[in-house]
Design a protein around this motif. Structure first.
Motif, PDB file in Angstrom:
ATOM      1  N   PHE A  69      48.836  45.143  26.613  1.00  7.44           N
ATOM      2  CA  PHE A  69      49.304  43.820  26.194  1.00  7.44           C
ATOM      3  C   PHE A  69      48.092  42.921  25.959  1.00  7.44           C
ATOM      4  CE2 PHE A  69      52.752  45.490  28.904  1.00  7.44           C
ATOM      5  CZ  PHE A  69      53.764  45.531  27.946  1.00  7.44           C
ATOM      6  N   PRO A  70      47.844  42.506  24.709  1.00  5.93           N
ATOM      7  CA  PRO A  70      46.608  41.767  24.393  1.00  5.93           C
ATOM      8  C   PRO A  70      46.518  40.410  25.067  1.00  5.93           C
ATOM      9  CG  PRO A  70      48.100  41.777  22.510  1.00  5.93           C
ATOM     10  CD  PRO A  70      48.682  42.721  23.505  1.00  5.93           C
ATOM     11  N   HIS A  71      47.672  39.791  25.380  1.00  8.41           N
ATOM     12  CA  HIS A  71      47.666  38.449  25.978  1.00  8.41           C
ATOM     13  C   HIS A  71      47.532  38.501  27.495  1.00  8.41           C
ATOM     14  CE1 HIS A  71      51.792  39.889  26.256  1.00  8.41           C
ATOM     15  NE2 HIS A  71      52.015  39.002  27.221  1.00  8.41           N
ATOM     16  N   MET A  72      47.551  39.717  28.074  1.00  9.56           N
ATOM     17  CA  MET A  72      47.470  39.863  29.528  1.00  9.56           C
ATOM     18  C   MET A  72      46.075  40.291  29.945  1.00  9.56           C
ATOM     19  SD  MET A  72      50.941  41.833  30.731  1.00  9.56           S
ATOM     20  CE  MET A  72      52.586  41.150  30.477  1.00  9.56           C
ATOM     21  N   SER A  73      45.698  39.913  31.160  1.00  9.36           N
ATOM     22  CA  SER A  73      44.438  40.367  31.740  1.00  9.36           C
ATOM     23  C   SER A  73      44.545  41.826  32.142  1.00  9.36           C
ATOM     24  CB  SER A  73      44.091  39.518  32.968  1.00  9.36           C
ATOM     25  OG  SER A  73      45.049  39.751  33.998  1.00  9.36           O
ATOM     26  N   VAL A  74      43.408  42.414  32.493  1.00  5.54           N
ATOM     27  CA  VAL A  74      43.414  43.786  33.005  1.00  5.54           C
ATOM     28  C   VAL A  74      44.329  43.877  34.231  1.00  5.54           C
ATOM     29  CG1 VAL A  74      41.992  45.512  34.197  1.00  5.54           C
ATOM     30  CG2 VAL A  74      41.149  44.419  32.101  1.00  5.54           C
ATOM     31  N   TYR A  75      44.197  42.904  35.131  1.00  3.75           N
ATOM     32  CA  TYR A  75      45.019  42.903  36.345  1.00  3.75           C
ATOM     33  C   TYR A  75      46.497  42.906  35.994  1.00  3.75           C
ATOM     34  CZ  TYR A  75      46.713  41.574  40.989  1.00  3.75           C
ATOM     35  OH  TYR A  75      47.374  41.545  42.201  1.00  3.75           O
ATOM     36  N   ASP A  76      46.897  42.032  35.079  1.00  9.76           N
ATOM     37  CA  ASP A  76      48.320  41.920  34.749  1.00  9.76           C
ATOM     38  C   ASP A  76      48.825  43.131  33.976  1.00  9.76           C
ATOM     39  OD1 ASP A  76      48.585  39.479  36.017  1.00  9.76           O
ATOM     40  OD2 ASP A  76      48.115  38.309  34.213  1.00  9.76           O
ATOM     41  N   ASN A  77      47.959  43.758  33.169  1.00  9.06           N
ATOM     42  CA  ASN A  77      48.368  44.983  32.483  1.00  9.06           C
ATOM     43  C   ASN A  77      48.679  46.081  33.495  1.00  9.06           C
ATOM     44  OD1 ASN A  77      48.299  45.488  29.359  1.00  9.06           O
ATOM     45  ND2 ASN A  77      46.729  43.927  29.726  1.00  9.06           N
ATOM     46  N   VAL A  78      47.835  46.206  34.501  1.00 11.21           N
ATOM     47  CA  VAL A  78      48.063  47.233  35.510  1.00 11.21           C
ATOM     48  C   VAL A  78      49.288  46.883  36.353  1.00 11.21           C
ATOM     49  CG1 VAL A  78      47.076  48.436  37.497  1.00 11.21           C
ATOM     50  CG2 VAL A  78      45.622  47.852  35.546  1.00 11.21           C
TER      51      VAL A  78
ATOM     52  N   GLU B 288      36.371  47.786  38.697  1.00  7.37           N
ATOM     53  CA  GLU B 288      36.309  46.656  39.624  1.00  7.37           C
ATOM     54  C   GLU B 288      35.458  45.547  39.008  1.00  7.37           C
ATOM     55  OE1 GLU B 288      36.278  48.391  44.052  1.00  7.37           O
ATOM     56  OE2 GLU B 288      34.887  49.414  42.692  1.00  7.37           O
ATOM     57  N   GLY B 289      35.922  44.319  39.117  1.00  8.63           N
ATOM     58  CA  GLY B 289      35.227  43.186  38.520  1.00  8.63           C
ATOM     59  C   GLY B 289      35.694  42.850  37.116  1.00  8.63           C
ATOM     60  N   PHE B 290      36.588  43.676  36.546  1.00  6.29           N
ATOM     61  CA  PHE B 290      37.092  43.447  35.191  1.00  6.29           C
ATOM     62  C   PHE B 290      38.504  42.861  35.214  1.00  6.29           C
ATOM     63  CE2 PHE B 290      33.692  46.358  34.620  1.00  6.29           C
ATOM     64  CZ  PHE B 290      33.263  46.269  33.307  1.00  6.29           C
ATOM     65  N   GLU B 291      38.996  42.450  36.387  1.00  8.73           N
ATOM     66  CA  GLU B 291      40.395  42.056  36.528  1.00  8.73           C
ATOM     67  C   GLU B 291      40.824  40.958  35.556  1.00  8.73           C
ATOM     68  OE1 GLU B 291      39.057  43.611  40.548  1.00  8.73           O
ATOM     69  OE2 GLU B 291      38.223  42.396  38.920  1.00  8.73           O
ATOM     70  N   LYS B 292      39.936  40.001  35.271  1.00  3.88           N
ATOM     71  CA  LYS B 292      40.331  38.845  34.464  1.00  3.88           C
ATOM     72  C   LYS B 292      40.098  39.024  32.964  1.00  3.88           C
ATOM     73  CE  LYS B 292      39.636  35.541  38.228  1.00  3.88           C
ATOM     74  NZ  LYS B 292      38.941  34.296  38.679  1.00  3.88           N
ATOM     75  N   ARG B 293      39.496  40.122  32.579  1.00  2.93           N
ATOM     76  CA  ARG B 293      39.221  40.327  31.150  1.00  2.93           C
ATOM     77  C   ARG B 293      40.484  40.702  30.393  1.00  2.93           C
ATOM     78  NH1 ARG B 293      33.343  43.233  30.235  1.00  2.93           N
ATOM     79  NH2 ARG B 293      32.194  42.079  31.865  1.00  2.93           N
ATOM     80  N   ARG B 294      40.472  40.372  29.095  1.00  2.00           N
ATOM     81  CA  ARG B 294      41.554  40.776  28.201  1.00  2.00           C
ATOM     82  C   ARG B 294      41.152  42.068  27.484  1.00  2.00           C
ATOM     83  NH1 ARG B 294      44.814  36.116  27.306  1.00  2.00           N
ATOM     84  NH2 ARG B 294      44.807  35.059  29.335  1.00  2.00           N
TER      85      ARG B 294
END
Length: 364
Positions: free
Chosen positions: A92-101, A129-135
């Motif tokens: 999902f392009p509008h979601m962060s890595v965290y939210d995609n997972v 780890e550390g990429f949670e907020k990236r799109r």
């Protein structure tokens, strides 16, 4: 299947057709718990259809599909304990890595208090780890693939089904991701069923491989077995490069058959008990098993030996191909780049040789 594994996935006499085309024809397979199992073959061989039937996206016309002993042949996809990763990762392009997972956990209605711990652990496994907020657009292709894997694995499925997930990557990244994917599978211990048309990819990652052709399974075995002891002419030709040739059985010496080619020349191949002199069979030897040297440099010594003329030389970096015309047809021999042997040029007279056990008969 290895005796020390219980069965995670079983296909029993499964068939599937589309119109008049039989995509999968009476396929039976057993895939072990924690196994990295690949379905390998050319386009249209039935590998993806088989995977989609395991996932529940296609219904078989005949046969049964069992997951951990339960018959799920008519169970819908959302009620099967498997997840699937496609070539297009569908993040999902509008979601962060965290939210995609986290999306997979939300779909399964996992208690939100468990989310953070499970997501953190899965991002550790895929080294994000550390990429949670990236799109997704801020990630490389390999990183996007690892997010898709994390999303699929965070629910701890009984099996992960992968449909050519590395196909969109460039060659160098693809080879890197092969190693990473196998490492991830070893870490989580989940059963992986992997679809690919890439022989090297299947050989590099798999515990076992099923080679498919025209809806049928031609052979199932470990990478070394598939490569060194192909069961059929199709498998032998599809896996790696091959010298396939007609073998006239002139005489038997113990378990080996001998074909006389010329003065001081012969081909020796292990044969079956029922093979008799006078038969013409199909046999093969891999180019890397064929030694090439100047004619007269060696004598006949138990194995195969042919003399011929170098017709073509092809430099391929790590090794060089020598195409040699002999009395038994054209053979290809490989020399690795650091071999300190006599230099050869087109037109040179050479001798080819290999040991009996390095050749094998091919069935139809």
């Amino acid at each position: 299947m290895p005796e020390d594994r219980s069965v995670a996935i079983a296909l029993e006499g499964v068939s599937k057709g589309f119109g008049k085309v039989a995509a999968v024809n009476d396929v039976s397979l057993s895939i072990g718990e924690g196994e990295f199992f690949s379905l390998l073959g050319p386009s249209g061989c039935g590998r993806t259809t088989s995977l989609r039937m395991i996932a529940g996206f296609e219904q078989p016309d005949a046969g049964r599909i069992l997951l951990q002993g339960d018959d799920v042949t008519r169970v819908p996809p959302n009620r099967r304990p498997v997840n699937m990763v496609f070539q297009q990762y569908a993040l999902f392009p509008h979601m962060s890595v965290y939210d995609n997972v986290a999306f997979g956990l939300k779909v399964k209605r996992v208690d939100r208090r468990e989310h953070a711990g499970r997501i953190k652990e899965m991002l550790r496994v895929v080294e994000l780890e550390g990429f949670e907020k990236r799109r997704p657009r801020q990630l490389s292709g390999g990183q996007q693939q690892r997010v898709a894997l994390a999303r699929a694995l965070v629910n701890s499925p009984a099996a992960l089904l992968l449909d050519e997930p590395l196909g969109a990557l460039d060659v160098k990244l693809r080879k890197q991701m092969q190693l990473e994917l196998k490492a991830i599978q070893n870490d989580v211990g989940t059963t992986f069923v992997y679809v690919t048309h890439d022989q090297e990819e299947a050989l590099a990652m798999s515990d076992r491989i099923a080679v498919m052709n025209s809806g049928l399974v031609e052979q199932v075995g470990g990478p070394r077995e598939i490569y060194e002891r192909p069961a059929t002419a199709f498998v032998a030709d599809f896996i790696g490069s091959l010298n396939a040739f007609d073998f006239r059985l002139d005489e038997r010496i113990g378990d080996n058959g001998v074909m006389r080619v010329g003065e001081g020349e012969r081909i020796v191949v292990p044969v079956e008990a029922g093979n008799r002199p006078g038969e013409t069979l199909r046999a093969a030897v891999r180019p890397e098993h064929v030694r090439v040297e100047l004619a007269g440099a060696s004598e006949l010594d138990g194995g195969s030996r042919l003399e011929g003329t170098v017709a073509e030389i092809v430099f391929l970096g790590m090794y060089t191909q020598f195409h040699v015309d002999t009395g038994a047809g054209r053979f290809v021999a490989h020399r690795v780049g650091d071999e300190s042997l006599d230099p050869l040029e087109p037109g040179a007279r050479v001798a080819l040789s290999w040991e009996p056990e390095q050749a094998s008969l091919l069935s139809a």
